[in-house]
Scaffold this active site. Structure first.
Site, PDB file in Angstrom:
ATOM      1  N   HIS A  84       0.833  -1.503  -0.116  1.00  0.00           N
ATOM      2  CA  HIS A  84       0.054  -0.016   0.136  1.00  0.00           C
ATOM      3  C   HIS A  84       1.163   0.975  -0.120  1.00  0.00           C
ATOM      4  O   HIS A  84      -0.109   1.991  -0.619  1.00  0.00           O
ATOM      5  CB  HIS A  84      -1.044  -0.282   1.259  1.00  0.00           C
ATOM      6  CG  HIS A  84      -0.665   0.353   2.746  1.00  0.00           C
ATOM      7  ND1 HIS A  84      -0.033  -0.420   3.578  1.00  0.00           N
ATOM      8  CD2 HIS A  84      -0.161   1.663   3.023  1.00  0.00           C
ATOM      9  CE1 HIS A  84       0.361   0.040   4.584  1.00  0.00           C
ATOM     10  NE2 HIS A  84      -0.126   1.715   4.612  1.00  0.00           N
ATOM     11  N   ASP A 220       1.565  -8.017   2.292  1.00  0.00           N
ATOM     12  CA  ASP A 220       1.608  -6.393   1.468  1.00  0.00           C
ATOM     13  C   ASP A 220       2.894  -5.908   1.802  1.00  0.00           C
ATOM     14  O   ASP A 220       3.189  -5.222   2.746  1.00  0.00           O
ATOM     15  CB  ASP A 220       0.767  -5.458   3.352  1.00  0.00           C
ATOM     16  CG  ASP A 220       0.600  -4.102   2.654  1.00  0.00           C
ATOM     17  OD1 ASP A 220       0.699  -3.762   2.019  1.00  0.00           O
ATOM     18  OD2 ASP A 220      -0.479  -3.660   3.326  1.00  0.00           O
ATOM     19  N   SER A 644       4.240   2.322   8.483  1.00  0.00           N
ATOM     20  CA  SER A 644       3.774   1.338   7.452  1.00  0.00           C
ATOM     21  C   SER A 644       5.172   1.411   6.439  1.00  0.00           C
ATOM     22  O   SER A 644       5.783   2.166   6.163  1.00  0.00           O
ATOM     23  CB  SER A 644       2.304   1.639   6.176  1.00  0.00           C
ATOM     24  OG  SER A 644       1.511   1.075   6.462  1.00  0.00           O
TER      25      SER A 644
HETATM   26  N1  ARG Z   1      -4.878   0.797   7.701  1.00  0.00           N
HETATM   27  C1  ARG Z   1      -3.506   0.596   6.988  1.00  0.00           C
HETATM   28  C2  ARG Z   1      -3.001   1.869   7.137  1.00  0.00           C
HETATM   29  O1  ARG Z   1      -3.652   2.912   7.759  1.00  0.00           O
HETATM   30  C3  ARG Z   1      -3.464   0.478   5.989  1.00  0.00           C
HETATM   31  C4  ARG Z   1      -4.389   1.236   5.101  1.00  0.00           C
HETATM   32  C5  ARG Z   1      -4.020   0.560   3.401  1.00  0.00           C
HETATM   33  N2  ARG Z   1      -5.336  -0.614   3.220  1.00  0.00           N
HETATM   34  C6  ARG Z   1      -6.014  -0.819   2.147  1.00  0.00           C
HETATM   35  N3  ARG Z   1      -7.065  -1.444   2.997  1.00  0.00           N
HETATM   36  N4  ARG Z   1      -6.967   0.624   2.246  1.00  0.00           N
HETATM   37  O2  ARG Z   1      -2.497   2.784   6.002  1.00  0.00           O
HETATM   38  N1  GLU Z   2      -1.099   1.010   7.249  1.00  0.00           N
HETATM   39  C1  GLU Z   2      -0.837   1.905   8.489  1.00  0.00           C
HETATM   40  C2  GLU Z   2       0.491   3.133   7.451  1.00  0.00           C
HETATM   41  O1  GLU Z   2       0.180   3.309   6.460  1.00  0.00           O
HETATM   42  C3  GLU Z   2      -0.579   1.515   9.542  1.00  0.00           C
HETATM   43  C4  GLU Z   2      -1.011   1.514  10.847  1.00  0.00           C
HETATM   44  C5  GLU Z   2      -0.786   2.215  11.982  1.00  0.00           C
HETATM   45  O2  GLU Z   2      -1.969   3.656  11.353  1.00  0.00           O
HETATM   46  O3  GLU Z   2      -0.653   1.666  12.688  1.00  0.00           O
HETATM   47  O4  GLU Z   2       1.335   3.795   7.971  1.00  0.00           O
END
Ligand code: ARG
Ligand code: GLU
Length: 709
Positions: A84, A220, A644
């Protein structure tokens, strides 16, 4: 009675404050944590992690782009981050013929690695405490305005001075809300090439449905390479990869770039955030996402058009629901209040501390004032600008600044910008969705904001449409030219300043201008003013906490909130109990992917190739000792957005996986941390290597890595 309640407060606070897994530590000061880290199982030293005298792990960790972390895993600058995080670049390189998002991408030779102009990787080379220089000549008597001026001047001269002697990019960053300052030396790499990415149904497996959720099965990761002077970059350090996997209670640490946390806010602020603002945002986004879902399920074209919009809205939406619940279930506000009671008692012991108490008490009035403006901002951005037509018209309204005196080249530049905006808009626009969104958002906007404090257009609905929002929406979409690509092209192609009048009469421009005017004239400056007051109070309150906590809670060490600088956090591998009768194990396996598989649900499609490997149990040396393929695991590391792609490392400092998410039950960790529930999610490095090696056959990458069996 007073005494009793104080004792109670202290015990309450103590239990919530001594939390081994909490904290995002400044790498240059990691010596202070070394003993604890080693007691928890770490076998290396703080100096192995961060040193400016010899190569250390910090030389293998970068800020990837503007918001993620990456780590170097070979002598030739090979870089791992999340799928991502690489997503935009995978998408940019994709065409109909080469759809890397769907099919994946593997450069089988270095020549096939794809340039990503604009992508940067930033590596911290050194950081130096410059607090004394920044705060020189500032006393308690210095006014807030003067203080800001002096600091600005000092920072400017520190940067100028430092920049003379270095090729690194220098900056000064504030820690502990203006109580400590570091001068940072960063090396910026600007030749980053794309090397590999799994297909989205692996890299994004589970999609938005599984986002923030444990158990998780997302592969990921994506692969890039740093180049310097046209050649693969030779790093000072690269991570060794461990194939041993993790066991419950193993020591781990995460090294990366957390963006923002707010752990030292007063209860009144946490309450406003979690109980006033987030519920509104969640409610508005729930309605919008329901509408998206309805149409996305009906039509595959619409599903793609709204996929990225859905992901964008859905990510925050889900996280904030987790924050609201977490704060409630884990008594976040009550814990803050108990702490504040102890704090006030401590302040009352000497006159010199009184100013901290006053700061804490002054928050109430400022937050009360702030609420009105925050709410107005929330409705403007979340309801008003969620109507795509309004946002588009707001962009197009820039044309109304053109007069007959505007130089032609400026007009041409604006027109070509707006043509790009327009093309992107129409490519992914589905009007029936937008009309429904407009109806629900305007109804809520109008119902929630008082008549004397809202954009004029909402009052017009009362006056001209007898309060019938549907009638207004029909009029808006029926009369505007901005839902027709043909009309917009005609406007842009033959644009003359004389057309401005007609443009300004368009009902979508009228609505957009009304909302923006109201926001700019009545909200923005006031919100900023409140923010400045809040930041000044927070600085003083933070200073008080920095004095009080070591005295009253000597076992607790303070750490600064995340501020997009490099940090180390550590914690143990382990599952958790999210609610009554439910307990989560700490890892997932490929079996779970097969259980979730559903060829009819986009997020759960499994490719034939992966199924074949699964059926043949062809995992090679990447299998766990239990014979299965481990996919992801959770641990108690204090991470946030920006982490991330961060390396998660074992007691020896070897790479175990890539951090990519948190469990949503624990997302309140940005405001209040609770080790029983706050867990970070990582993809197991063995699954990553299995995919590179067995799935994609890109063995040249495996060959350049250093792997510890
Ligand atoms: N929750 C993660 C973050 O805050 C991953 C976001 C990307 N993945 C998704 N399925 N939208 O960035
Ligand atoms: N998916 C998050 C990022 O893009 C990390 C998840 C979180 O907030 O801990 O940094």
């Amino acid at each position: 009675m007073k005494k009793l309640s104080l004792t109670f407060a202290i015990i309450f606070v103590l239990t919530s404050i001594v939390r081994a897994d909490e904290g995002m530590w400044i790498p240059a000061l990691l010596q202070k944590n070394e003993a604890e880290m080693q007691a928890m199982g770490m076998k290396i030293t703080a100096d192995d992690i961060y040193s400016i005298n010899h190569s250390s792990m910090k030389d293998a960790v970068v800020l990837f782009g503007g918001g993620c972390t990456g780590e170097i895993v070979s002598e030739q600058g090979l870089l791992l981050t999340n799928h991502h995080c690489g997503y935009d670049w995978i998408q940019k390189h994709s065409t109909i013929e080469h759809d890397y998002l769907t099919e994946g991408f593997w450069a089988m030779t270095m020549e096939e690695e794809l340039a990503c102009p604009g992508l940067k990787a930033t590596m911290l080379r050194n950081m130096v405490d410059v607090t004394d220089k920044v705060l020189e000549n500032i006393t308690e008597e210095t006014s807030d305005e003067e203080r800001a001026e002096i600091i600005k001047k000092h920072i400017k001269s520190i940067i100028e001075e430092a920049q003379k002697d270095t090729e690194y990019k220098v900056s000064v960053e504030s820690f502990y809300i203006g109580n400590q300052y570091f001068l940072m030396y960063n090396e910026v790499f600007d030749d980053i090439r794309m090397v590999g990415a799994p297909p989205s149904n692996i890299g994004k497996f589970g999609g938005d449905t599984d986002n923030w959720v444990w158990p998780r099965h997302t592969g990921d990761f994506s692969i890039f390479r740093i180049y310097k002077d046209g050649k693969p970059y030779k790093p000072d350090y690269h991570f060794t990869i461990s194939l041993k996997g993790v066991e419950k209670d193993d020591f781990t640490f995460v090294f990366g770039y957390p963006a923002r946390t707010n752990e030292y806010l007063p209860a009144v602020a946490v309450n406003q955030e979690a109980n006033v603002i987030y519920p509104v945002v969640v409610d508005l986004r729930t309605q919008i996402l329901d509408i998206y879902n309805k149409y996305q399920e009906q039509d595959p074209k619409v599903r793609i058009q709204y996929a990225s919009k859905h992901a964008g809205l859905g990510n925050g939406w889900k996280k904030w629901m987790g924050v609201i619940e977490g704060i409630r279930n884990f008594k976040g506000i009550e814990k803050k209040q108990a702490f504040e009671e102890t704090f006030i008692n401590w302040c009352q012991e000497t006159r010199a501390r009184m100013r901290y108490m006053h700061a804490l008490r002054d928050f109430d009035a400022v937050y009360a004032e702030y609420e009105k403006y925050r709410m107005a901002t929330t409705y403007f951005t979340e309801a008003g600008l969620s109507i795509e037509l309004i946002e588009f018209a707001a962009n197009m309204a820039k044309l109304s600044e053109v007069t007959k005196d505007t130089p032609q080249e400026e007009i041409d530049k604006l027109i070509s910008e707006l043509k790009a905006v327009s093309a992107a808009f129409f490519k992914d626009y589905y009007q029936p969705i937008d009309e429904e969104v407009a109806l629900t958002m305007l109804e809520d906007y109008r119902a929630a904001q008082p008549e004397d404090f809202r954009p004029e257009i909402l009052n017009e609905i009362d006056k001209k449409f007898k309060g019938d929002v549907k009638a207004y929406v029909d009029f808006l979409f029926g009369k505007t030219m901005f839902t027709s690509e043909e009309k917009v092209n005609k406007l842009l192609d033959g644009f003359k300043p004389s057309k401005v009048k007609k443009l300004e009469k368009d009902p979508a421009v009228v609505a957009a201008n009304s909302m923006m005017d109201f926001y700019v004239e009545n909200v923005m400056a006031k919100a900023k003013e409140c923010n400045t007051k809040i930041n000044n109070l927070r600085r003083v309150y933070m200073e008080g906490q920095m004095k009080m906590i070591p005295e009253v809670f000597p076992e607790k060490r303070l750490y600064p909130d995340a501020n997009f600088t490099l940090r180390v956090t550590y914690g143990k591998v382990g599952g958790f109990k999210p609610k009554d009768a439910v307990e989560y194990r700490h890892y997932t396996t490929l079996d779970g992917i097969m259980q979730k598989e559903n060829p009819n649900i986009y997020d759960y499609v499994v490719t034939d190739r992966l199924r074949e490997l699964y059926n043949a149990k062809d995992y090679g040396r990447y299998a766990d000792k239990d014979g299965s393929m481990h996919v992801a695991f959770i641990a108690g590391n204090h991470t946030t957005g920006g982490n991330s792609g961060s390396p998660i490392l074992n007691a020896e400092g070897q790479l175990l996986g890539l951090n990519f998410d948190r469990t949503w039950e624990g997302t309140m960790s940005d405001l209040v941390y609770d080790p029983s529930i706050c867990k970070n999610i990582s993809v197991d490095i063995r699954y990553v290597l299995f995919l590179i090696d067995k799935y994609a056959g890109c063995t040249r990458l495996i060959d350049e890595m250093t792997i510890a069996e």
